[in-house]
Design a protein around this motif. Sequence first.
Motif, mmCIF file in Angstrom:
data_model
loop_
_atom_site.group_PDB
_atom_site.id
_atom_site.type_symbol
_atom_site.label_atom_id
_atom_site.label_comp_id
_atom_site.label_asym_id
_atom_site.label_seq_id
_atom_site.Cartn_x
_atom_site.Cartn_y
_atom_site.Cartn_z
ATOM 1 N N ASP A 93 -8.477 -33.185 -8.820
ATOM 2 C CA ASP A 93 -8.614 -31.964 -9.623
ATOM 3 C C ASP A 93 -8.169 -30.741 -8.834
ATOM 4 O OD1 ASP A 93 -9.315 -30.337 -11.776
ATOM 5 O OD2 ASP A 93 -11.400 -30.166 -11.141
ATOM 6 N N GLY A 94 -8.546 -30.687 -7.559
ATOM 7 C CA GLY A 94 -8.153 -29.554 -6.723
ATOM 8 C C GLY A 94 -6.656 -29.492 -6.490
ATOM 9 N N ILE A 95 -6.050 -30.639 -6.239
ATOM 10 C CA ILE A 95 -4.602 -30.692 -6.024
ATOM 11 C C ILE A 95 -3.855 -30.236 -7.281
ATOM 12 C CG2 ILE A 95 -2.682 -32.332 -5.811
ATOM 13 C CD1 ILE A 95 -4.329 -33.741 -3.641
ATOM 14 N N CYS A 96 -4.299 -30.691 -8.438
ATOM 15 C CA CYS A 96 -3.658 -30.281 -9.691
ATOM 16 C C CYS A 96 -3.894 -28.801 -9.969
ATOM 17 C CB CYS A 96 -4.176 -31.133 -10.844
ATOM 18 S SG CYS A 96 -3.675 -32.864 -10.742
ATOM 19 N N SER A 97 -5.087 -28.315 -9.657
ATOM 20 C CA SER A 97 -5.373 -26.885 -9.816
ATOM 21 C C SER A 97 -4.462 -26.063 -8.913
ATOM 22 C CB SER A 97 -6.832 -26.598 -9.462
ATOM 23 O OG SER A 97 -7.716 -27.326 -10.279
ATOM 24 N N GLY A 98 -4.338 -26.496 -7.658
ATOM 25 C CA GLY A 98 -3.470 -25.794 -6.723
ATOM 26 C C GLY A 98 -2.025 -25.786 -7.174
ATOM 27 N N ALA A 99 -1.576 -26.913 -7.749
ATOM 28 C CA ALA A 99 -0.200 -26.992 -8.241
ATOM 29 C C ALA A 99 0.035 -26.028 -9.394
ATOM 30 C CB ALA A 99 0.107 -28.424 -8.678
ATOM 31 N N LEU A 100 -0.928 -25.909 -10.285
ATOM 32 C CA LEU A 100 -0.799 -24.983 -11.413
ATOM 33 C C LEU A 100 -0.812 -23.533 -10.936
ATOM 34 C CD1 LEU A 100 -3.157 -26.925 -13.811
ATOM 35 C CD2 LEU A 100 -0.732 -26.463 -14.255
ATOM 36 N N GLU A 144 -5.488 -22.665 -18.204
ATOM 37 C CA GLU A 144 -5.800 -21.648 -19.206
ATOM 38 C C GLU A 144 -5.653 -20.241 -18.633
ATOM 39 O OE1 GLU A 144 -7.148 -21.853 -22.840
ATOM 40 O OE2 GLU A 144 -5.507 -23.169 -22.229
ATOM 41 N N ARG A 145 -6.088 -20.051 -17.392
ATOM 42 C CA ARG A 145 -6.039 -18.709 -16.788
ATOM 43 C C ARG A 145 -4.600 -18.224 -16.597
ATOM 44 N NH1 ARG A 145 -5.196 -14.543 -15.225
ATOM 45 N NH2 ARG A 145 -6.475 -13.071 -13.993
ATOM 46 N N PHE A 146 -3.697 -19.148 -16.252
ATOM 47 C CA PHE A 146 -2.304 -18.760 -15.968
ATOM 48 C C PHE A 146 -1.330 -19.268 -17.035
ATOM 49 C CE2 PHE A 146 -4.221 -19.099 -11.608
ATOM 50 C CZ PHE A 146 -4.303 -17.725 -11.394
ATOM 51 N N ARG A 147 -1.847 -19.639 -18.177
ATOM 52 C CA ARG A 147 -1.036 -20.294 -19.210
ATOM 53 C C ARG A 147 0.211 -19.493 -19.582
ATOM 54 N NH1 ARG A 147 -3.933 -23.458 -24.146
ATOM 55 N NH2 ARG A 147 -2.150 -24.728 -24.810
ATOM 56 N N LYS A 148 0.096 -18.186 -19.662
ATOM 57 C CA LYS A 148 1.229 -17.360 -20.075
ATOM 58 C C LYS A 148 2.356 -17.384 -19.046
ATOM 59 C CE LYS A 148 -1.505 -14.169 -22.888
ATOM 60 N NZ LYS A 148 -1.946 -12.745 -23.070
#
Length: 317
Positions: free
Chosen positions: A14-21, A111-115
Amino acid sequence: MPAETVIFTHGDCDGICSGALALAAHEGAPVFFSNPVSILDDLDEAKDADRIVVCDIAINLPRARDIKNKVTKLSKKAEVIYIDHHPKPPRFNVSWLVHDTNSCAAQLTYERFRKSLDPDMSRVAIYGAIGDYKDQTPLAMELLKTWDSRSLYYEAGTIAQGIAIGRKDYDHKRDIVQLLSKNVLPSQIPSLAKNAIKASLMEEELRLRIEKSVVRLNSVSYVIDMDGFISKAAIYAHIYGGTCVGVAAEYLKSKDVYDVSIRAKGDCNLNVLVDMAARRCGGTGGGHPMAAGGRIPAACIMDFINDLDAMLGSRKK
């Protein structure tokens, strides 16, 4: 020149995917891996940044006040976005925290950086959700509608299994974050795919060892020094012990402590109970209601396990 944005994230799936996003939304930003114990010191790396993004780092009770004070101070000079889904401490109300326990950090980051993200990056959020057992949330189920779920479960499994080997190899994990931020399929990252196959074979051997070695108490089954993946060991401990909670402990000689992983089935509220039992032993602990971890002084490991068992009472699997 100081970095405009600095990213801190956890080293699990989850952290790795969060960091990638987060990196996809802030191309070129440096990425640091941290955890609830070290985040206070690690934040010094961002003292000159214009924006600080923290993903999937739990705010544990023993350090809550210090984290609140330090991050609030940083937020006066930079924009701070602290994204987390672990239970937060009581009365921890701050403007810089993006929080929801009913999601995973990757979904919250998406969601936070979706745009600022390519819509196809939604699958990276789903990888994180699957890796953190949060794939049945409303957002995850909505995002899954645009993908073949079978393919995404395969890709998420490649990440989860692949990072189990060399879990403290942060340079390798940073490479994975970089590639995922470009939406490269996990199965197409050679080192990750190779490690996933190796980890699956090692997990099977671990499972068979635990089946023979697990010790059962009333509500807790435990294994110690099983020479394998500690979180998987905790899962198999409660499965083969037939109890609601499984504990796996791994001795760290250099620090004379045990790293512990705890997994539950049913409503156990582990984050609170583990924190209480750990602090009584002079250790630290916390996490989620169903999954927690900690670090316990070596001399107190059985006190910790027995105390946790006593607090849980006699519960069925």
